[in-house]
Design an enzyme around this catalytic site. Structure first.
Site, PDB file in Angstrom:
ATOM      1  N   SER A 231       1.082  -1.207  -0.238  1.00 43.40           N
ATOM      2  CA  SER A 231      -0.020  -0.212   0.228  1.00 43.40           C
ATOM      3  C   SER A 231       1.304   1.449   0.088  1.00 43.40           C
ATOM      4  O   SER A 231       1.361   1.207   0.779  1.00 43.40           O
ATOM      5  CB  SER A 231      -0.574   0.069   1.126  1.00 43.40           C
ATOM      6  OG  SER A 231       0.275   0.285   2.401  1.00 43.40           O
ATOM      7  N   ASP A 232       0.460   2.570  -0.632  1.00 38.77           N
ATOM      8  CA  ASP A 232       0.725   3.765  -0.198  1.00 38.77           C
ATOM      9  C   ASP A 232       0.875   3.994   1.021  1.00 38.77           C
ATOM     10  O   ASP A 232      -0.200   3.503   1.879  1.00 38.77           O
ATOM     11  CB  ASP A 232       0.533   5.088  -0.854  1.00 38.77           C
ATOM     12  CG  ASP A 232       1.155   5.847  -1.343  1.00 38.77           C
ATOM     13  OD1 ASP A 232       2.430   5.845  -0.310  1.00 38.77           O
ATOM     14  OD2 ASP A 232       1.625   7.387  -1.700  1.00 38.77           O
ATOM     15  N   TRP A 233       1.722   4.740   1.899  1.00 37.33           N
ATOM     16  CA  TRP A 233       1.682   4.580   3.148  1.00 37.33           C
ATOM     17  C   TRP A 233       0.546   5.213   3.256  1.00 37.33           C
ATOM     18  O   TRP A 233      -0.190   6.618   3.623  1.00 37.33           O
ATOM     19  CB  TRP A 233       3.697   5.229   3.633  1.00 37.33           C
ATOM     20  CG  TRP A 233       4.749   4.617   3.938  1.00 37.33           C
ATOM     21  CD1 TRP A 233       4.954   4.524   4.871  1.00 37.33           C
ATOM     22  CD2 TRP A 233       4.580   3.924   3.020  1.00 37.33           C
ATOM     23  NE1 TRP A 233       6.244   3.919   4.606  1.00 37.33           N
ATOM     24  CE2 TRP A 233       5.798   3.290   3.988  1.00 37.33           C
ATOM     25  CE3 TRP A 233       4.363   3.253   1.971  1.00 37.33           C
ATOM     26  CZ2 TRP A 233       6.817   2.089   2.997  1.00 37.33           C
ATOM     27  CZ3 TRP A 233       5.738   1.864   1.754  1.00 37.33           C
ATOM     28  CH2 TRP A 233       6.791   1.650   1.951  1.00 37.33           C
ATOM     29  N   GLY A 234      -0.098   4.632   4.289  1.00 38.12           N
ATOM     30  CA  GLY A 234      -1.614   5.128   4.638  1.00 38.12           C
ATOM     31  C   GLY A 234      -3.129   4.978   3.648  1.00 38.12           C
ATOM     32  O   GLY A 234      -3.794   5.365   4.257  1.00 38.12           O
ATOM     33  N   ALA A 235      -2.330   3.942   2.676  1.00 38.80           N
ATOM     34  CA  ALA A 235      -4.041   3.753   1.460  1.00 38.80           C
ATOM     35  C   ALA A 235      -4.522   3.269   2.481  1.00 38.80           C
ATOM     36  O   ALA A 235      -6.004   3.237   1.340  1.00 38.80           O
ATOM     37  CB  ALA A 235      -2.877   3.461   0.508  1.00 38.80           C
TER      38      ALA A 235
END
Ligand code: BGC
Length: 756
Positions: A231-235
């Protein structure tokens, strides 16, 4: 470690352990399982250098990272159009990762430059998916040749920063396939990135992090991706839905909150344990791929890499204007003006921010040249004219034979996290350039920016060198190009429009609340400006050299091909000037006539070649079916309409030097789907339809009325109107304009015959 061995380890894990492996151990590591000897692997940003954080993790480039070499950002390196160079740059970064114990570098970033406003354009490669895909694939091959993985990002349709974590990119299927997917597709198919990073946003309503169509159906099943998706960071939105959709690793870890949800879902039967197993196996396969191939001897030679970053910059800077002013002569009296001569802006803000080894400004390069004077001209901390600095700069310019102004966008003007609202440079810098141009006819502007800017002063200056965000050695590259030690050879991988309002996404760019409609469809960048025959400031593919090139002898190996065959195109390029130089030869394809609305032309090949004065080289391009195809939503695949195609070879998208034609025959027939609301006009385009339509025409009273041979016949304009009415009349409407012999059963019979 083989897959079987990894499977055996996973078989010994509890559900809790497996669920916990679905997120990181901390901000930058996968989790270890000590009980089973499973190691953790470090990942770090990227893409244009290594941002390995020492202590506190953050994804905004705030806290310190180790000292590393900052290469030119994507906006610049793509302008090199040099696959080998990007491969070498990837190797250098891979080596740095090996030396620093980093298993995956988080890049390349290949999102399409839909608008010049995107705050992150500096990191992205191009408005054109072919360029972005080729450059990304080369970079990935380079990094991964060092047994370090990449994470191509941000998958997908993530072309703005505004509301980046919640916006919904509404993109139609054809646009998705022709514009937003191909860079990922090419990279995945050609260079097999170890990991893919999904974006924050939603795509047509579904978050990327739980988008099964994208993460599994397209990425794995169609393109053959076999690594893990992070995931993108926090996605992550709904973690369990994510696991089901194909999102393997959540970063950063959500303090175990989401792992617990996975565990619960397996225990209550709503998530099949075999799906969880598969997720963990995918992550561990990559972890071991890195761990098993660690290069303990690897060294990160920062000085050598700094020098190489200069070379990358030299290949990437784009000469935009040169009215006989460049190269400068070393004995000339020259004024270097502008803060960026001393402290260049050379990288962007956010997660890609490198703690640079050393930064060289152009001023440092001329410190032993007493004939070069310097005036700071402005302070980029705020956009405010400092009359004292301007006056000093004007004096310096007056005292010199040439003024070189180092200008551009300050950090605050463009960054990850937000988009620009306009395309202008700081007013104080525009003012400075205008004031200098009043007293000095010989002005060169060197620009430092991650995305296009308006240049109101362009007619008043004789030279413009686009340095983009050229990495830590940008000043050295600028110096060598300005003084002719290096012949500039970069070309724009994006269009510089005259005004922001000209951009095709202008009306809808950041959308309304969370909804962002990609209404311009496939007409992104030059695809739009060409179709609209618009003037632009600098076109896609444009860039000058200190020499000139002649194009001749375009040759196609066949006049006609089937879509299963390859077409080989070759052209001769001659350096007709006095110095050695590099040319980026571009090949565009146009469908001469097409049913779908298509761009005037699309880039399908480029090669960068080096030529000594007088030398000629033959450049060869190989075009396969995709070069001619558009995405057909009926068959949900790329398709070629049989017909003539134009092959244009040139020095930029607006400087085509040679043209040729080829006939391409499709071997794939599209199933016919005529229905009661298909028009007569559309059916009659089908060469086999005439015999079925003839009896219908015979029964049609509208056609009788059109008969100009009859005494009461209609005039020419009315005839044209009647023809048009017939052409646009759906089949079902015939029951209203007929002699009484047609009913719906009869029409259905005709349809059945037509559709066979
Ligand atoms: C960025 C990614 C980056 C990640 C980790 C995110 O905010 O969008 O590109 O790799 O942070 O720093």
């Amino acid at each position: 470690m083989t897959r079987k061995e990894i499977e055996a380890i996973v078989a010994q894990m509890t559900v809790e352990e497996k669920a916990s492996l679905c997120s990181g151990g901390d901000f930058w590591h996968t989790k270890a399982v000590e009980r089973l000897g499973v190691p953790a692997m470090m990942v770090s940003d990227g893409p244009h250098g290594l941002r390995k954080q020492k202590d506190e993790g953050d994804h905004l480039g705030v806290n310190d990272s180790i000292v590393a070499v900052c290469y030119p950002a994507g906006c610049a390196s793509a302008s090199s159009f040099d696959r080998n160079l990007l491969n070498e740059m990837g190797q250098a970064i891979g080596e740095a990762c090996q030396a620093e114990g980093v298993g995956v570098i988080l890049g390349p970033a290949v999102n399409i430059k839909r608008s010049p406003l995107c705050g992150r354009n500096f990191e992205y490669y191009s408005e054109d998916p072919y360029v972005a895909g080729e450059i990304a694939a080369s970079y990935i091959k380079g990094v991964q040749s060092k047994n370090v993985g990449t994470s191509i990002k941000h998958f997908m349709a993530n072309s703005q920063e505004t509301r980046r974590m919640s916006s919904d990119s509404r993109v139609d299927e054809r646009t998705m396939r022709e514009i937003y997917m191909p860079a990922f597709e090419t990279a995945v198919k050609e260079s097999k990135p170890w990991t893919v990073m999904c974006s924050y946003n939603r795509i047509n309503g579904t978050y990327a992090a739980e988008n099964k169509t994208l993460l599994t159906d397209v990425l794995r099943d169609e393109w053959g991706f076999d690594g893990f998706v992070v995931s993108d960071w926090g996605a992550v939105n709904d973690r369990v839905a994510g696991v089901k959709a194909g999102l393997d690793l959540e970063m950063p870890p959500s303090c175990g909150v989401n792992d617990k949800l996975i565990e619960k879902a397996v225990k209550d039967g709503s998530l099949d344990e075999s799906i969880l197993d598969q997720t963990v196996i995918r992550i561990l396969e990559i972890v071991y791929k890195y761990m098993d191939n660690r290069d303990k001897e690897a060294v990160f030679d920062r000085q050598a890499q700094h020098e190489f970053s200069r070379k990358v910059a030299e290949e990437s800077l784009v000469l935009l204007k040169n009215e006989g002013i460049l190269p400068l002569k070393k004995e000339q009296k020259i004024a270097f003006i502008g803060q960026y001569a001393e402290k260049p802006r050379y990288q962007g803000g956010g997660s890609s921010h490198i703690n640079s080894f050393k930064v060289t400004g152009a001023l440092e390069m001329v410190r032993d040249m007493p004939n070069v004077i310097y005036a700071r001209g402005y302070d980029d901390a705020e956009d405010r004219t400092d009359e004292k600095l301007v006056a000093e700069a004007v004096e310096a310019a007056k005292a010199a034979e040439v003024a070189v102004i180092f200008a551009g966008l300050p950090d605050a003007f463009e960054s990850e996290g937000y988009d620009r609202t306009h395309m202008q440079m700081p007013e104080s810098q525009n003012y400075l350039i205008e004031e200098i141009a009043k007293v000095q006819p010989n002005v060169v502007v060197v620009l430092h920016n991650g995305s296009p800017v308006e240049m109101p002063w362009l007619p008043k200056v004789k030279g413009v060198l686009e340095a983009y965000l050229g990495g830590e050695a940008v000043g050295e590259a600028e110096y060598r190009i300005l003084f002719g030690e290096v012949n500039p050879s970069g070309k724009l991988a994006e269009t510089f429009p005259l005004h922001l309002e000209d951009n095709p996404s202008y009306l809808y760019y950041i959308g309304e609340e969370d909804v962002v409609e990609y209404r311009e469809g496939v007409f992104v960048g030059y695809r739009y400006y060409d179709k609209k025959k618009m003037n632009v400031l600098f076109p896609f593919g444009y860039g000058l050299s200190y020499t000139t090139f002649d194009y001749s002898n375009i040759t196609l190996d066949k006049e006609s091909i089937k879509d299963t065959e390859t077409l080989t195109v070759s052209v001769d390029i001659t350096n007709t000037g006095k110095v050695a130089g590099k040319e980026i030869v571009q090949l565009y394809v146009s469908d001469k006539e097409s049913t779908p609305i298509r761009p005037v032309k699309e880039l399908k090949g480029f090669e960068k070649i080096e030529l000594a004065p007088g030398e000629t080289k033959t450049v060869t391009f190989r075009l396969n079916d995709r070069a001619f195809a558009y995405y057909n939503t009926q068959i949900q695949d790329f398709h070629i309409e049989t017909g003539d195609f134009k092959i244009s070879v040139g020095s930029s998208s607006r400087d085509i030097r040679l043209e040729a034609e080829v006939y391409v025959e499709s071997t794939r027939s599209i199933p016919k789907k005529y229905h009661l609301n298909t028009t007569f006009g559309d059916i009659s385009k089908d060469p086999e339809a005439e015999k079925f339509l003839a009896p219908l025409y015979a029964a049609c009273t509208m056609i009788d009325a059109c008969d100009t041979n009859s005494a009461e016949g209609l005039g020419t304009s009315s005839k044209a109107m009647q023809d048009a009415m017939m052409q646009y009349m759906p089949l079902r409407a015939l029951v209203s304009f007929q002699d009484g012999t047609i009913d719906f059963t009869r029409l259905q019979e005709v349809l059945d015959q037509l559709n066979q």
